[in-house]
Scaffold this motif. Structure first.
Motif, PDB file in Angstrom:
ATOM      1  N   ASN A 174      40.555  42.861 -43.509  1.00  2.23           N
ATOM      2  CA  ASN A 174      39.663  43.369 -42.880  1.00  2.23           C
ATOM      3  C   ASN A 174      38.374  42.548 -42.947  1.00  2.23           C
ATOM      4  O   ASN A 174      37.450  42.412 -41.991  1.00  2.23           O
ATOM      5  CB  ASN A 174      39.509  44.884 -43.495  1.00  2.23           C
ATOM      6  CG  ASN A 174      40.496  46.019 -42.895  1.00  2.23           C
ATOM      7  OD1 ASN A 174      41.040  45.587 -41.929  1.00  2.23           O
ATOM      8  ND2 ASN A 174      40.774  47.059 -43.563  1.00  2.23           N
ATOM      9  N   THR A 175      38.223  42.100 -44.262  1.00  3.90           N
ATOM     10  CA  THR A 175      36.958  41.109 -44.275  1.00  3.90           C
ATOM     11  C   THR A 175      36.981  39.933 -43.495  1.00  3.90           C
ATOM     12  O   THR A 175      35.982  39.513 -42.719  1.00  3.90           O
ATOM     13  CB  THR A 175      36.918  40.857 -45.812  1.00  3.90           C
ATOM     14  OG1 THR A 175      36.821  41.874 -46.577  1.00  3.90           O
ATOM     15  CG2 THR A 175      35.598  39.969 -46.156  1.00  3.90           C
ATOM     16  N   ILE A 176      38.162  39.448 -43.483  1.00  2.53           N
ATOM     17  CA  ILE A 176      38.543  38.210 -42.484  1.00  2.53           C
ATOM     18  C   ILE A 176      38.083  38.635 -40.996  1.00  2.53           C
ATOM     19  O   ILE A 176      37.439  37.845 -40.199  1.00  2.53           O
ATOM     20  CB  ILE A 176      39.687  37.574 -42.606  1.00  2.53           C
ATOM     21  CG1 ILE A 176      40.049  37.097 -43.934  1.00  2.53           C
ATOM     22  CG2 ILE A 176      40.134  36.445 -41.569  1.00  2.53           C
ATOM     23  CD1 ILE A 176      41.615  36.757 -44.508  1.00  2.53           C
ATOM     24  N   VAL A 177      38.612  39.817 -40.484  1.00  2.00           N
ATOM     25  CA  VAL A 177      38.256  40.157 -39.002  1.00  2.00           C
ATOM     26  C   VAL A 177      36.924  40.272 -38.768  1.00  2.00           C
ATOM     27  O   VAL A 177      36.304  39.885 -38.010  1.00  2.00           O
ATOM     28  CB  VAL A 177      39.105  41.473 -38.725  1.00  2.00           C
ATOM     29  CG1 VAL A 177      38.940  41.904 -37.548  1.00  2.00           C
ATOM     30  CG2 VAL A 177      40.658  40.974 -38.862  1.00  2.00           C
ATOM     31  N   ILE A 178      36.165  41.133 -39.753  1.00  6.50           N
ATOM     32  CA  ILE A 178      34.923  41.363 -39.465  1.00  6.50           C
ATOM     33  C   ILE A 178      34.007  40.035 -39.379  1.00  6.50           C
ATOM     34  O   ILE A 178      33.289  39.954 -38.822  1.00  6.50           O
ATOM     35  CB  ILE A 178      34.202  42.339 -40.738  1.00  6.50           C
ATOM     36  CG1 ILE A 178      35.018  43.652 -40.673  1.00  6.50           C
ATOM     37  CG2 ILE A 178      32.688  42.303 -40.423  1.00  6.50           C
ATOM     38  CD1 ILE A 178      34.542  44.666 -41.784  1.00  6.50           C
ATOM     39  N   LEU A 179      34.105  39.072 -40.446  1.00  6.85           N
ATOM     40  CA  LEU A 179      33.608  37.881 -40.258  1.00  6.85           C
ATOM     41  C   LEU A 179      33.920  37.100 -39.202  1.00  6.85           C
ATOM     42  O   LEU A 179      32.967  36.232 -38.561  1.00  6.85           O
ATOM     43  CB  LEU A 179      33.914  37.088 -41.533  1.00  6.85           C
ATOM     44  CG  LEU A 179      33.462  37.643 -42.870  1.00  6.85           C
ATOM     45  CD1 LEU A 179      33.836  36.877 -44.210  1.00  6.85           C
ATOM     46  CD2 LEU A 179      31.731  37.881 -42.865  1.00  6.85           C
ATOM     47  N   LEU A 180      35.122  37.187 -38.407  1.00  5.58           N
ATOM     48  CA  LEU A 180      35.458  36.486 -37.647  1.00  5.58           C
ATOM     49  C   LEU A 180      34.776  37.022 -36.341  1.00  5.58           C
ATOM     50  O   LEU A 180      34.480  36.173 -35.262  1.00  5.58           O
ATOM     51  CB  LEU A 180      37.104  36.458 -37.321  1.00  5.58           C
ATOM     52  CG  LEU A 180      37.594  35.882 -36.031  1.00  5.58           C
ATOM     53  CD1 LEU A 180      37.383  34.322 -36.015  1.00  5.58           C
ATOM     54  CD2 LEU A 180      39.129  36.114 -35.719  1.00  5.58           C
ATOM     55  N   ILE A 181      34.713  38.356 -36.190  1.00  5.59           N
ATOM     56  CA  ILE A 181      34.058  39.093 -35.046  1.00  5.59           C
ATOM     57  C   ILE A 181      32.434  38.365 -35.122  1.00  5.59           C
ATOM     58  O   ILE A 181      32.022  38.056 -33.934  1.00  5.59           O
ATOM     59  CB  ILE A 181      34.292  40.541 -35.057  1.00  5.59           C
ATOM     60  CG1 ILE A 181      35.437  40.762 -34.953  1.00  5.59           C
ATOM     61  CG2 ILE A 181      33.051  41.191 -34.214  1.00  5.59           C
ATOM     62  CD1 ILE A 181      35.577  42.508 -35.236  1.00  5.59           C
ATOM     63  N   LEU A 182      32.076  38.392 -36.100  1.00  3.19           N
ATOM     64  CA  LEU A 182      30.438  37.990 -36.229  1.00  3.19           C
ATOM     65  C   LEU A 182      30.392  36.654 -35.873  1.00  3.19           C
ATOM     66  O   LEU A 182      29.509  36.340 -35.410  1.00  3.19           O
ATOM     67  CB  LEU A 182      29.947  38.245 -37.793  1.00  3.19           C
ATOM     68  CG  LEU A 182      30.016  39.812 -38.211  1.00  3.19           C
ATOM     69  CD1 LEU A 182      29.389  39.764 -39.884  1.00  3.19           C
ATOM     70  CD2 LEU A 182      28.825  40.554 -37.518  1.00  3.19           C
ATOM     71  N   ARG A 183      31.507  35.645 -36.361  1.00  2.00           N
ATOM     72  CA  ARG A 183      31.285  34.395 -35.920  1.00  2.00           C
ATOM     73  C   ARG A 183      31.313  34.148 -34.523  1.00  2.00           C
ATOM     74  O   ARG A 183      30.992  33.265 -34.012  1.00  2.00           O
ATOM     75  CB  ARG A 183      32.561  33.628 -36.678  1.00  2.00           C
ATOM     76  CG  ARG A 183      32.864  32.157 -36.438  1.00  2.00           C
ATOM     77  CD  ARG A 183      31.401  31.359 -37.228  1.00  2.00           C
ATOM     78  NE  ARG A 183      31.704  30.147 -37.308  1.00  2.00           N
ATOM     79  CZ  ARG A 183      32.225  29.153 -38.295  1.00  2.00           C
ATOM     80  NH1 ARG A 183      32.634  29.877 -38.949  1.00  2.00           N
ATOM     81  NH2 ARG A 183      32.381  28.034 -38.120  1.00  2.00           N
ATOM     82  N   THR A 184      32.355  34.806 -33.847  1.00  2.00           N
ATOM     83  CA  THR A 184      32.221  34.703 -32.212  1.00  2.00           C
ATOM     84  C   THR A 184      31.121  34.985 -31.674  1.00  2.00           C
ATOM     85  O   THR A 184      30.907  34.655 -30.504  1.00  2.00           O
ATOM     86  CB  THR A 184      33.724  35.492 -31.632  1.00  2.00           C
ATOM     87  OG1 THR A 184      33.333  36.814 -32.111  1.00  2.00           O
ATOM     88  CG2 THR A 184      34.910  35.113 -32.381  1.00  2.00           C
ATOM     89  N   GLY A 185      30.293  36.021 -32.132  1.00  3.04           N
ATOM     90  CA  GLY A 185      29.124  36.353 -31.402  1.00  3.04           C
ATOM     91  C   GLY A 185      28.275  35.216 -31.580  1.00  3.04           C
ATOM     92  O   GLY A 185      27.221  35.210 -30.816  1.00  3.04           O
ATOM     93  N   HIS A 186      28.449  34.106 -32.461  1.00  2.16           N
ATOM     94  CA  HIS A 186      27.685  32.640 -32.271  1.00  2.16           C
ATOM     95  C   HIS A 186      28.245  31.773 -31.946  1.00  2.16           C
ATOM     96  O   HIS A 186      28.097  30.598 -32.201  1.00  2.16           O
ATOM     97  CB  HIS A 186      27.177  32.523 -33.812  1.00  2.16           C
ATOM     98  CG  HIS A 186      26.344  33.680 -34.411  1.00  2.16           C
ATOM     99  ND1 HIS A 186      26.611  34.619 -35.135  1.00  2.16           N
ATOM    100  CD2 HIS A 186      24.955  33.718 -34.725  1.00  2.16           C
ATOM    101  CE1 HIS A 186      25.821  35.527 -35.410  1.00  2.16           C
ATOM    102  NE2 HIS A 186      24.638  34.899 -35.132  1.00  2.16           N
ATOM    103  N   ILE A 187      29.134  32.079 -30.960  1.00  4.63           N
ATOM    104  CA  ILE A 187      30.100  31.113 -30.165  1.00  4.63           C
ATOM    105  C   ILE A 187      29.294  30.091 -29.564  1.00  4.63           C
ATOM    106  O   ILE A 187      29.538  28.846 -29.301  1.00  4.63           O
ATOM    107  CB  ILE A 187      31.220  31.655 -29.417  1.00  4.63           C
ATOM    108  CG1 ILE A 187      32.081  30.476 -29.044  1.00  4.63           C
ATOM    109  CG2 ILE A 187      30.422  31.915 -28.040  1.00  4.63           C
ATOM    110  CD1 ILE A 187      33.094  30.297 -30.178  1.00  4.63           C
ATOM    111  N   LEU A 188      28.017  30.230 -28.984  1.00  6.81           N
ATOM    112  CA  LEU A 188      27.153  29.332 -28.423  1.00  6.81           C
ATOM    113  C   LEU A 188      26.017  28.838 -29.277  1.00  6.81           C
ATOM    114  O   LEU A 188      25.084  28.309 -28.570  1.00  6.81           O
ATOM    115  CB  LEU A 188      26.504  29.943 -27.134  1.00  6.81           C
ATOM    116  CG  LEU A 188      27.571  30.381 -26.094  1.00  6.81           C
ATOM    117  CD1 LEU A 188      26.834  30.749 -24.606  1.00  6.81           C
ATOM    118  CD2 LEU A 188      28.451  29.164 -25.567  1.00  6.81           C
ATOM    119  N   SER A 189      26.155  29.017 -30.652  1.00  7.47           N
ATOM    120  CA  SER A 189      25.232  28.425 -31.438  1.00  7.47           C
ATOM    121  C   SER A 189      25.884  27.253 -32.281  1.00  7.47           C
ATOM    122  O   SER A 189      26.405  27.833 -33.483  1.00  7.47           O
ATOM    123  CB  SER A 189      24.510  29.566 -32.173  1.00  7.47           C
ATOM    124  OG  SER A 189      23.777  30.506 -31.782  1.00  7.47           O
TER     125      SER A 189
END
Length: 313
Positions: A229-244
């Motif tokens: 669950n921790t991995i999934v949450i951090l992955l979601i947050l990471r994809t939110g910065h896909i253009l950064s």
């Protein structure tokens, strides 16, 4: 069923609900005080500056200000999407962010799993100190170190007789960005994963050992599923910065020889907005970047929930 009379479940109108809300605020006042600095930070540096979004829809002039500048509608977005340099920066941003996601995101997970297998606390703390340290160095310092070390005349490349630095080679520049970012941030990224691993019930490991599981099997069937669950949450947050794709790093390391593969949206906005003075066009590019990031965040959260994960909400 026992009902707490101090906090009624329903009824009583608006005044009763306000009274209940105020009692909760008073009860948890110290928690709200702890939250206050963070709330002020986001209010001052994140929400109030959002008024600058209007610049993307106006013919902005410094002498007139944001409110008094004339409206231009979608003019700057049409110009933006017709500009070749924008699409070059957009493509580079996607490629670099994709490389970082594929190679950079698993790095702190793997490092945290390896650190968790170190039994000696002294050696473990020593390793953590070493891998955490690069995070606290700015890219200005690290960039200077990389230019010096990778110099074909004075750096380690001179020992091997290489005549050109990877920083000056378009074919190698993106790889250099990704691996240098992993070296700098992977150690710091292990903190959250180590905290999640520390919360795993030790009885799960004991049960696995009693069943004859090896250390690798314990990692595979106990540790990784427990921190999923921790991995999934951090992955979601990471994809939110896909253009950064990392403005600081790219701005410090790139040069005219690698503009074709290194220019990203962040550096494009900086160059167009601050050096050329085309503020409305830069604001349109920045707004486009933020909207795509938001859509990616929503899609990733939806996908995680569809696959049975908890998601962010």
């Amino acid at each position: 069923m026992r009902i707490n009379k101090a906090y009624p479940l329903s009824g009583g109108g608006i005044s009763t609900r306000q009274s209940v809300l105020w009692k909760l605020v008073v009860k948890y006042k110290y928690y709200y005080l702890l939250m206050l600095p963070g709330l002020i930070y986001f209010l001052v540096f994140k929400y109030i500056p959002m008024i600058g979004i209007l610049i993307a829809f106006k013919d902005y002039k410094l002498s007139l200000g944001v409110m008094d500048s004339a409206w231009s509608g979608m003019k700057w977005f049409r110009i933006l999407f017709e500009t070749e340099d924008f699409w070059v920066a957009f493509t580079n941003t996607i490629i670099i962010s994709f490389y970082r996601l594929i190679f950079g995101f698993p790095a702190p997970i793997i490092l945290a799993l390896l650190l968790n297998e170190v039994f000696s606390n002294g050696i473990k703390r020593l390793i953590q100190t070493i891998v955490y340290f690069p995070h606290f160095l700015s890219w200005v310092v690290l960039g200077g170190m990389m230019f010096t070390l990778l110099s074909p005349s004075t750096g380690i490349l001179a020992v091997f007789g290489m005549e050109s630095s990877p920083i000056m080679q378009p074919d190698n520049f993106r790889s250099l960005l990704v691996w240098s970012n992993i070296w700098k941030e992977a150690g710091w990224g292990t903190i959250i994963y180590l905290a999640a691993i520390a919360g795993i019930n030790p009885e799960l490991y004991e049960a696995g050992r009693m069943d004859g599981a090896s250390r690798f099997q314990l990692v595979r069937y106990v540790t990784i599923p427990s921190i999923a669950n921790t991995i999934v949450i951090l992955l979601i947050l990471r994809t939110g910065h896909i253009l950064s794709a990392g403005f600081d790093q790219v701005f410090i390391l790139y040069n005219p020889l690698v503009y074709s593969v290194a220019d990203i949206l962040d550096t494009y906005v900086y160059r167009v907005g601050l050096t050329m003075g085309r503020y409305s066009l830069a604001a349109a590019a920045g707004l486009f970047q933020s909207v795509v990031g938001l859509l990616m965040l929503l899609f990733s959260n939806w996908l995680a929930r569809r696959m049975g994960g908890s998601g962010l909400w």
